[in-house]
Design an enzyme around this catalytic site. Structure first.
Site, PDB file in Angstrom:
ATOM      1  N   GLU B  81       2.151 -22.307   1.791  1.00 45.36           N
ATOM      2  CA  GLU B  81       1.353 -21.358   2.574  1.00 45.36           C
ATOM      3  C   GLU B  81       0.964 -21.980   3.908  1.00 45.36           C
ATOM      4  O   GLU B  81       0.124 -21.439   4.623  1.00 45.36           O
ATOM      5  CB  GLU B  81       0.115 -20.912   1.797  1.00 45.36           C
ATOM      6  CG  GLU B  81      -0.827 -22.028   1.405  1.00 45.36           C
ATOM      7  CD  GLU B  81      -2.080 -21.467   0.753  1.00 45.36           C
ATOM      8  OE1 GLU B  81      -1.961 -20.931  -0.339  1.00 45.36           O
ATOM      9  OE2 GLU B  81      -3.153 -21.575   1.374  1.00 45.36           O
ATOM     10  N   CYS B 113      -0.319 -20.567  -4.138  1.00 41.98           N
ATOM     11  CA  CYS B 113      -0.004 -21.874  -4.730  1.00 41.98           C
ATOM     12  C   CYS B 113       1.168 -21.840  -5.702  1.00 41.98           C
ATOM     13  O   CYS B 113       1.425 -22.820  -6.387  1.00 41.98           O
ATOM     14  CB  CYS B 113      -1.231 -22.439  -5.439  1.00 41.98           C
ATOM     15  SG  CYS B 113      -2.615 -22.719  -4.333  1.00 41.98           S
ATOM     16  N   HIS B 235      -1.481 -25.325 -13.068  1.00 44.93           N
ATOM     17  CA  HIS B 235      -1.937 -25.409 -11.679  1.00 44.93           C
ATOM     18  C   HIS B 235      -3.342 -26.008 -11.667  1.00 44.93           C
ATOM     19  O   HIS B 235      -4.157 -25.747 -12.555  1.00 44.93           O
ATOM     20  CB  HIS B 235      -1.936 -24.032 -11.013  1.00 44.93           C
ATOM     21  CG  HIS B 235      -2.517 -24.058  -9.631  1.00 44.93           C
ATOM     22  ND1 HIS B 235      -2.060 -24.918  -8.665  1.00 44.93           N
ATOM     23  CD2 HIS B 235      -3.543 -23.355  -9.068  1.00 44.93           C
ATOM     24  CE1 HIS B 235      -2.761 -24.733  -7.558  1.00 44.93           C
ATOM     25  NE2 HIS B 235      -3.672 -23.805  -7.773  1.00 44.93           N
TER      26      HIS B 235
END
Lengths: 133, 347
Positions: B81, B113, B235
């Protein structure tokens, strides 16, 4: 550096492209078309491995135009394992007192220059110590 | 031979800023914050590092680890990003720098993400369909947090690169599954410098719902239970969320803890679950089963199941370990950190 010049020199900056003389086995950086040792034009383009040793270095406190905001930085002469010498910024130095002539270095990929916020970003090689210092 | 990971590599910048130093700047209690997010410090890029440079260095480590000729890579996807350009792909700079051009495809991906694991899915698809022999998927970010915002404590920098093929994989892919909805927990509008987020909304309906749903979907698809996995990388937006997700799924925290690089390098966004996966591979033994689950705000999760092969031992000495990058560190104070991250307006 203009866009066209940047594009033309990309292989040397991105991949350490140089020349090897197939007659006398001398190496050159960047790419050349005639061997200055034996005057042969039988040369091939090769990519240097990117490992070598530090020959000389200096600390820059008064940066050139475009680099004044990143001072201090280190500039170095590097001898690649293939024998050729080139100049490069030395990065990833945590303790300046631990820089030693002859220490092993390798090439890493960094931003070289960003002339304006809207222009092309120049990327290329810089040197860093193989063993963190 | 099954499709899987042929080689991997990470890159983490060596500068760090501690939670304590950021808290000093904003008059926060660093002990409370550090304990709350389970983060001690985060990685900060050098002034000449960005998503392209980090991606190239991670890709070079992956190439060395795999031992394959870059000319054999036929697809390169870079998920991030924080691509340096709004228009001009990071992936072509990576491809040119590692010597993979020109007979290949390349593209940049964005999904907060999880753009890196979206790239992994695409490469797996191309290899499984026999369209390409090898492909490279990278997740990299140089994350920005608004000064004084909670995100500033975690927004780190790093990258992870995975070469996918079916020649001599160190870990084979058993299956993958995703869970995706339109959930606005975190966003950055075009031209905006810093992202915005919905505070606590980023937890329950966002991270946990998607992470757990993708995991459960994968388990059902493969007819597996969480007990079948030896190692897990979720994550890691902070060091607390992955452990909470493990608790909800009845997974012992020991199976997740080795992946928690976030404690010392911060949230590397597109790279976060992939760097955690790389560290699990650094430590894995043949026969172990690893679960990788990404999460990207907006929102979605991609889940993968891998089984480690004997080949991991043959390539072990070529790997640059994640811990080598984590231990390479130099602390910055807040002023130098602000300079590194371009927080001073100079013109």
């Amino acid at each position: 550096m203009g866009v066209a010049q940047s594009w033309r020199t990309q292989s040397s900056r991105y991949r350490l492209a140089g020349s090897k003389c197939n007659e006398c086995k001398n190496y050159y950086f960047p790419v050349t078309v005639v061997c200055s040792n034996c005057e042969s034009d039988n040369l091939e383009v090769i990519n240097f491995k990117g490992t070598g040793k530090l020959v000389e270095w200096t600390r820059v406190d008064e940066g050139a135009s475009g680099f004044d905001h990143v001072v201090p930085y280190y500039f170095a002469i590097i001898q690649l394992d293939e024998g050729v010498r080139l100049s490069a910024q030395l990065v990833s130095v945590m303790d300046e007192s631990k820089i030693t002539d002859g220490m092993p270095v390798r090439m890493t990929f960094r931003k070289l220059m960003e002339s304006t916020r809207e222009g092309i970003i120049e990327y290329g090689f810089k040197a860093e110590p193989v063993n963190p210092i | 031979m099954s499709v899987g990971i042929e080689g991997y590599g990470v890159y983490i910048p060596y500068f760090r800023i501690t939670v304590k130093e950021i808290a000093r700047m904003w008059n926060d209690d660093h002990k409370t914050i550090s304990k709350g997010i389970n983060v001690i410090e985060k990685a900060v890029p050098d002034m000449d590092e960005d998503t392209a440079t980090i991606s190239v260095n991670a890709a070079r480590n992956a190439l060395n680890h795999s031992g394959i000729d870059p000319k054999n890579l036929e697809a390169i996807y870079v998920g991030s990003e924080s691509h340096p350009y709004a228009v001009k792909p990071t992936a072509v700079t990576v491809a040119e720098a590692i010597g993979a051009t020109p007979y290949m495809t390349a593209a940049d991906l964005e999904f907060a993400c999880k753009a890196g694991t979206a790239g992994m899915q695409m490469v797996f698809g191309l290899v499984k369909a026999n369209e390409i022999k090898y492909g490279l998927a990278i997740g990299t970010d140089c994350a920005q947090g608004r000064p004084g915002d909670a995100l500033e404590y975690t927004a780190g920098a790093g990258g992870a690169a995975f070469i996918i093929g079916n020649e001599a994989p160190i870990a084979t892919l058993e299956g993958m599954a995703s869970f995706t909805t339109d959930t606005p927990d975190f966003w950055r509008r075009e031209g905006a410098r810093y992202p915005s987020h919905a505070g606590r909304f980023t937890g329950e309906p966002s991270y946990f719902r998607h992470t757990i749903s993708a995991t459960e979907r994968l388990l059902n698809k493969l007819n597996l239970n969480v007990e079948d996995f030896d190692r897990i990388s979720f994550h890691q937006p902070n060091g607390r969320f992955p452990l909470s997700a493990a608790k909800i799924l009845n997974i012992p925290r020991e199976k997740v803890e080795d992946s928690l690089c976030v404690v010392k390098v911060g949230n590397t966004y597109s790279a976060a679950s992939m760097v955690g996966f790389a560290r699990q591979l650094d430590l894995a033994k043949p026969g172990e089963r690893i679960l990788l689950v990404s999460y990207g705000s907006g929102a979605g999760s991609d889940a993968f199941s891998f089984v480690v092969t004997d080949e991991i031992e043959n390539k072990r000495d070529r790997a640059v370990l994640v811990d080598q990058y984590i231990s390479r560190r130099k602390e910055l104070d807040y002023a130098m950190y602000a300079k590194h991250r371009g927080k001073f307006v100079m013109e």
